[in-house]
Write a protein that holds these residues in place. Sequence first.
Motif: not given
Lengths: 375, 302
Positions: B241-253, B272-277, B281-287
């Motif tokens: 679902a995330l792959q190809g969304q605007p702003g998302v270059d790459y979604a992978g495990f 990311m907004a729809p998945y927050r909260g 699911l836990a969403v956070h920025e990482t290195v």
Amino acid sequence: MNMLRRIGAILVKEFLQMRRDRLTLGMIVGVPLMQLCLFGFAINLNPHDLPAAIAIDDPGPFARSIVAALENTSYFQIIDETNSPTAARRLLQEGRVIFVVEIPENFSRDIVRGARPDLLIEADATDPAAGSYALSAFNMLAATALRDDLVGPLAARAQGPPPFNTVSHLLYNPESITQYNIIPGLLAVILTMTMVLMTCLALTRERERGTYENLLAMPASPLEIMVGKIVPNIAIGAVQSAIILLMARYVFHIPMIGSLPLLGGALAIYIVANLAVGYTFSTVAQNQLQAMQMTLFFILPAILLSGFAFPFMGMPAWARWIGEVMPATHFLRIVRGILLKGNGPAEIWPDIWPLGLFTLAAGSLALARFRRTLD
Amino acid sequence: MTLAIDVKGLTKRFGRKTAVDHIDIAVPQGEVWGFLGPNGSGKTTTIRMLCGLLSADDGTGTCLGLDFRTQAEAIKLQVGYMTQKFSFWEDLSIRENLEFVARLYGLPDRRRKVDETLARLGLTDRQRQLAGHLSGGWKQRMALAACTLHDPRLLLLDEPTAGVDPKARRDFWEEIHALSEAGLTVLVSTHYMDEAERCDRIVYILGGRLVARGSVAEVIGQSGLITFEIQGADVRHLAKALQGQPGVDYAGFFGAALHVSGRDRAGLESAMAPYRGRPGLAVHETVPSLEDVFIHLQEKAP
């Protein structure tokens, strides 16, 4: 049904792979074509137009008729006419002619007198098969050769017994023993087979297994690799030669009249020539199978066109030309010449220099195909 | 700072294809450099040019202070090169292989040198075994023994740990670091990120061009990549679902977690907004991980 499908799948894969292997494809067509041409056109078990020299020691009228009659048999092609039997004999020794016909002194006079002189033919019997038909034809000459000359006052000579006798001397192999011809020839053929194949496989194997890259990455130059890989094969060639020669001497009782050191020298050149061919092949072959195929392609003509299996002089000119290029042809003559005829350096020279030239050419090609790197 | 490798504009063409396209590499002596890039990107070709196995079409520079184009033979004496595919003689024993190498390099006191090397790499007990009968890990050890036997100053390793188990890989790297501490310079190509992280510097090449260079942190920083990590039970279904969304270059495990990367922070945030909260699911920025960076580099390549 499933079984058929699986067999079908394998068939498709096999054909795909076959199509990729260009060399094998070429061989599928090339080998039968080559064999057909060689067996069909080049090989002749009843050879005609065999080279002969004639030594005429008689100025009389009948000599010309004898020459004409010889050529009329279609078995002889007089390539040299001399009045010196020694010079003619030398041509025989060098293998340039297979026959020397001698018309002795007073031949014509003795015919006129009814003394029935001898007409002598000397045949190189190192290859007994080559000249047998020609010799039969020669023996028929006595009855017919001078029929047109014996007219008028000589008409009486045309009656009764033939006006002269034919005498044939089989030189070098008077009993026409086939082994005398085959066993020395085997030396040439076996060496070519193992030397080319072993060298070609040895280098192709390194390449196929990836170890060649490693050799090159270490401080070994291609020249050093080549020499290092070839020297063991020289030893193998020497062992094989010794086995063949010992068997020839003690089992087959092949005469060894000439100098064995001289033979050793010629052997050395011959072995190097074949190693150079093997190395050149190895620079082309991608894998060991291709190496085998290329070797086969080289060995077939070496067996068929060199005079090993079939009389060299009986082949058409184009086949003889191919034969003349190959080292086996020259070495065959050298080894038969030294062992059976007792040839020395002077007599084998006409075959040594083409052998040397081939070695030089094959060696240069091998060096030119050298790569210091993997590109 | 002495440079063990210092080449500029290194280029190799095969027919019309340019396998290596003007690459500059400068490796200081004693460092371990990782050489990364997808299959077919030109790593092996570059290494082969550095050790004189392939002639370069263009480029200048030195390897161990020697001109790499004209003094290849002298360079070979001081370089150990380990090929990607095991390239020692399988019908010789370990010892025979090493003795052969020692003879080829003309090492003095050959027997002692071979004994020492066997002991250093723990091969003494197996020295009589045929190389062809060794398992992958032992083959690789033997190859390392053979290419360090002559005490090279530079080691070029072409995917040395491909197909080797984790323990053997770990031991291998211990050895690499020990050699490096003794002053040896190492250039090692690899596909493993953990190995890349053990290098002083990494170089990433793509389609024959050098696209990133520096320490792991520098390469990650240079990429300008922003990565969000999503963890949770249903995370597996989200990638598509995330792959190809605007702003998302790459979604992978990345392990069990989903990494969503891009260079446009606003775009990523809205993706990311729809998945927050969302419960579970836990969403956070990482290195971003090195892998994220490399996949990103590879994906944006034409």
